[in-house]
Write a protein that holds these residues in place. Structure first.
Motif, short mmCIF file in Angstrom:
data_model
loop_
_atom_site.label_atom_id
_atom_site.label_comp_id
_atom_site.label_asym_id
_atom_site.label_seq_id
_atom_site.Cartn_x
_atom_site.Cartn_y
_atom_site.Cartn_z
N UNK A 197 0.83 -1.20 0.00
CA UNK A 197 0.00 0.00 0.00
C UNK A 197 0.87 1.26 0.00
N UNK A 201 2.23 1.88 -3.46
CA UNK A 201 1.20 2.45 -4.35
C UNK A 201 0.74 3.84 -3.92
N UNK A 202 1.35 4.37 -2.87
CA UNK A 202 0.98 5.72 -2.44
C UNK A 202 -0.35 5.79 -1.72
N UNK A 203 -0.90 4.63 -1.33
CA UNK A 203 -2.19 4.65 -0.64
C UNK A 203 -2.01 5.01 0.82
N UNK A 204 -0.97 4.47 1.44
CA UNK A 204 -0.65 4.80 2.82
C UNK A 204 0.68 5.57 2.81
N UNK A 205 0.76 6.56 3.68
CA UNK A 205 2.01 7.31 3.77
C UNK A 205 2.87 6.72 4.88
N UNK A 221 5.34 6.58 -6.69
CA UNK A 221 4.15 6.19 -7.45
C UNK A 221 3.22 7.36 -7.71
N UNK A 222 3.05 8.22 -6.69
CA UNK A 222 2.05 9.29 -6.81
C UNK A 222 2.44 10.35 -7.83
N UNK A 223 3.67 10.32 -8.31
CA UNK A 223 4.05 11.30 -9.33
C UNK A 223 3.83 10.75 -10.74
N UNK A 224 3.36 9.52 -10.87
CA UNK A 224 3.18 8.91 -12.19
C UNK A 224 1.91 9.42 -12.86
N UNK A 269 -0.59 5.85 -14.18
CA UNK A 269 0.20 4.90 -13.37
C UNK A 269 -0.03 3.43 -13.71
N UNK A 270 -1.23 3.09 -14.21
CA UNK A 270 -1.50 1.68 -14.47
C UNK A 270 -0.73 1.16 -15.67
N UNK A 316 -1.29 -3.58 -10.21
CA UNK A 316 -1.34 -4.10 -8.85
C UNK A 316 -2.67 -4.79 -8.57
#
Lengths: 253, 307
Positions: free
Chosen positions: B48, B51-55, B68-71, B74-75, B80
């Protein structure tokens, strides 16, 4: 942003509740308005009631469908855990919220326009039989009431999106939105002091927002029509801001 | 984009629970990397965070060298599968893939392609609420493959699959890696990864306990033990002990020797004229090797003696 909008649009149109809820919103708006318009009377030969407002008086009921649609569009994802997939596909969180808000409010505005035009048509047909002039959108205040009603529904949708994004749990979000819309006015009624009553009435999103429908005795309203809609807009903006900040700050689920 | 995942010094707490405690590893391209460990070892949380879901509280995770969050799209960079059950029950599987495709600027043609690829077929046009766990896993894998990404990350993809499905996904993972992709697959059952993973990252209590090739890991756990089946047990033991092996009786006609390799044991027994019917180099299974590694890392033992 276009891709986020496209994705959110595909989501909204492929989920079961969207069509029935919007249809119900339209039907309720038109049916309530027509039913109340049909009860209009001219006591002592004076046709002084606000026939336009009455024609659009289905909104306080149909707004619940819109609120439900908006909350489910966001809360449904938290309920299923799908929000993780959404934020994986669109990692810019502000973009996710903006796309959701735009799509839900946009679709609501389309359904709202259909509902308001159908209500106006009903008013046009029913009112002359009750001694009132046929409802005409060429009349300034009437047009304001009609356009304002569409905007009102769109703003309720935005309020629902913002609150659901902040609260996350679908049931709690519904309770929060409906409570804000329906219980806040009761609060105003419980206050006896006329000054405070006026203030609370003007702050209640439903009362203030629906002031935009008034076409008779506008000067006696606690808040002018457009300013009233502005109060609702402020509530919606605050909800979206809170939802957006929390979406950025918190882990995905 | 380089097909890698790099995780460096991740730390994260949920309240008083330490979920990640310095998790660090790298997933190279061209092979399947197994991410194993007991439940609660931090595997899902790590994914997680990637994938940038949790910091994370500390540390960083990079995919192909960037967060990931700069993509954008992203898919098409990372596919994932985290939670196969995360579906809106009233939406069809195909429509689920369709909104994902639209979010990346892909069209319906690609959706139908991946539906065929995972063998979902006509099921894709049914509502996802009625899917079995196996069908949901296939749909989740289709979603991961949608953007044809160079990096794949699958959390427990074997869950709920029937034996056919397990064989299928093993083949799929191997072929994806053979195409040069980086493939990270988590599992709490080591046996599922046997014959699939080339590299293993073993996690326990929020950090990496071991990070090595599968062959290397099995080698390390096998301890050069040789099992000998013989009718002349005592003579065999004498001969082997005389050559410096540590010998133990393990059955009526079996002894175990550690020290000399199997070839040397055969040589010794033949030289000493000791009859035997079998000499087997004991080879640890991946499962055994894993158990040995995580023995100290499991948080709660089966006997309930929590630490």
């Amino acid at each position: 942003m276009n891709r986020a909008l496209h994705a959110e649009w595909t989501k909204l149109r492929t989920v079961a509740g969207t069509g029935p809820l919007l249809l119900l919103a339209v039907v309720l708006t038109v049916a309530m308005g027509a039913a109340l318009a049909a009860t209009l009377t001219c006591p002592w030969g004076r046709c002084a009631q606000d026939s336009v407002k009455l024609t659009f008086s289905g909104l306080p009921v149909s707004q619940a469908c819109v609120a439900l649609l908006a909350v489910l569009a966001v809360g449904g994802e938290y309920g299923t855990g799908m929000i993780g997939t959404t934020l994986t596909a669109i990692p810019r969180r502000g973009r996710v919220l903006a796309a959701k808000a735009a799509v839900v409010a946009g679709l609501t505005a389309v359904a709202g326009t259909v509902a308001v035009l159908a209500s106006a048509l009903a008013g046009r047909l029913i009112l002359p039989g009750r001694g009132y002039p046929a409802l005409s959108l060429a009349d300034g205040p009437t047009l304001r009431a009609a356009a304002g009603s569409v905007l009102y529904l769109a703003l309720v949708a935005l309020l629902g999106v913002g609150i659901a994004m902040a609260v996350r749990d679908p049931a709690a979000s519904i309770a929060a939105v409906l409570g804000l819309l329906y219980l806040f006015p009761l609060l105003a009624h419980m206050v006896s002091d006329p000054g405070w009553h006026r203030v609370l009435w003007s702050l209640a999103p439903m009362n203030a927002g629906l002031a935009v429908q008034t076409t008779v005795n506008v000067a006696s309203l606690p808040i002018p029509p457009w300013a009233g809609l502005g109060v609702l807009a402020a509530w919606s903006a605050a909800a979206l801001l809170a939802g957006g900040l929390l979406l950025r700050a918190r882990d995905a689920s | 984009m380089e097909a890698t995942i790099e995780v460096t010094g991740l730390r994260k707490r949920f309240g008083r629970t330490v979920a990640l405690d310095g998790m660090t590893f790298r997933v190279p391209p061209g092979r399947v990397t197994g991410f194993v460990g007991p439940n609660g070892a931090g595997k899902s949380t790590t994914m997680r965070v990637i994938l940038g879901l949790d910091a994370p509280d500390e540390g960083r995770a990079l995919v192909g060298g960037v967060p990931y969050r700069s993509l954008e799209e992203p898919l098409t960079r990372v596919g994932a599968l985290l939670d196969a059950g995360a579906l809106q029950p009233s939406r069809t599987g195909r429509d689920h893939l369709l909104w994902l495709a639209h979010s990346q600027g892909l069209g319906a043609a690609r959706v139908d392609e991946v539906i065929g690829l995972v063998g979902l077929g006509g099921t894709a046009r049914r509502r996802a609420g009625g899917y079995s766990l196996g069908m949901r896993q296939r749909l989740g894998i289709a979603a991961a493959l949608l953007g044809d990404p160079p990096v794949l990350m699958l959390d427990e993809p074997f869950n709920g699959l029937d034996p056919d499905g397990i064989v299928w996904i093993r083949g799929l993972l191997r072929s994806l890696a053979a195409e040069g992709r980086a493939v990270l697959v988590s599992s709490h059952l080591m046996s599922e990864l046997e014959g699939t993973a080339g590299q293993l990252v073993v996690a326990g209590r929020g950090r990496v306990v071991a990070d090595m090739g599968v062959a290397e890991l099995i080698e390390a756990a096998s301890h050069d033990r040789v099992t000998i089946r013989t009718t002349a047990r005592s003579r065999a033991m004498e001969t082997l002990a005389g050559a410096g092996a540590t010998v133990a009786v393990t059955g009526g006609d079996t002894v175990t020797a550690s020290g000399p390799p199997a070839e040397r044991v055969v040589e010794l027994l033949t030289g000493g004229g000791v009859p035997f019917s079998e000499v087997t180099a004991h080879r640890a299974t991946l499962e055994e090797a894993y158990m040995e590694l995580t023995r100290d890392a499991v948080e709660f033992r089966a006997d309930g003696a929590g630490r």
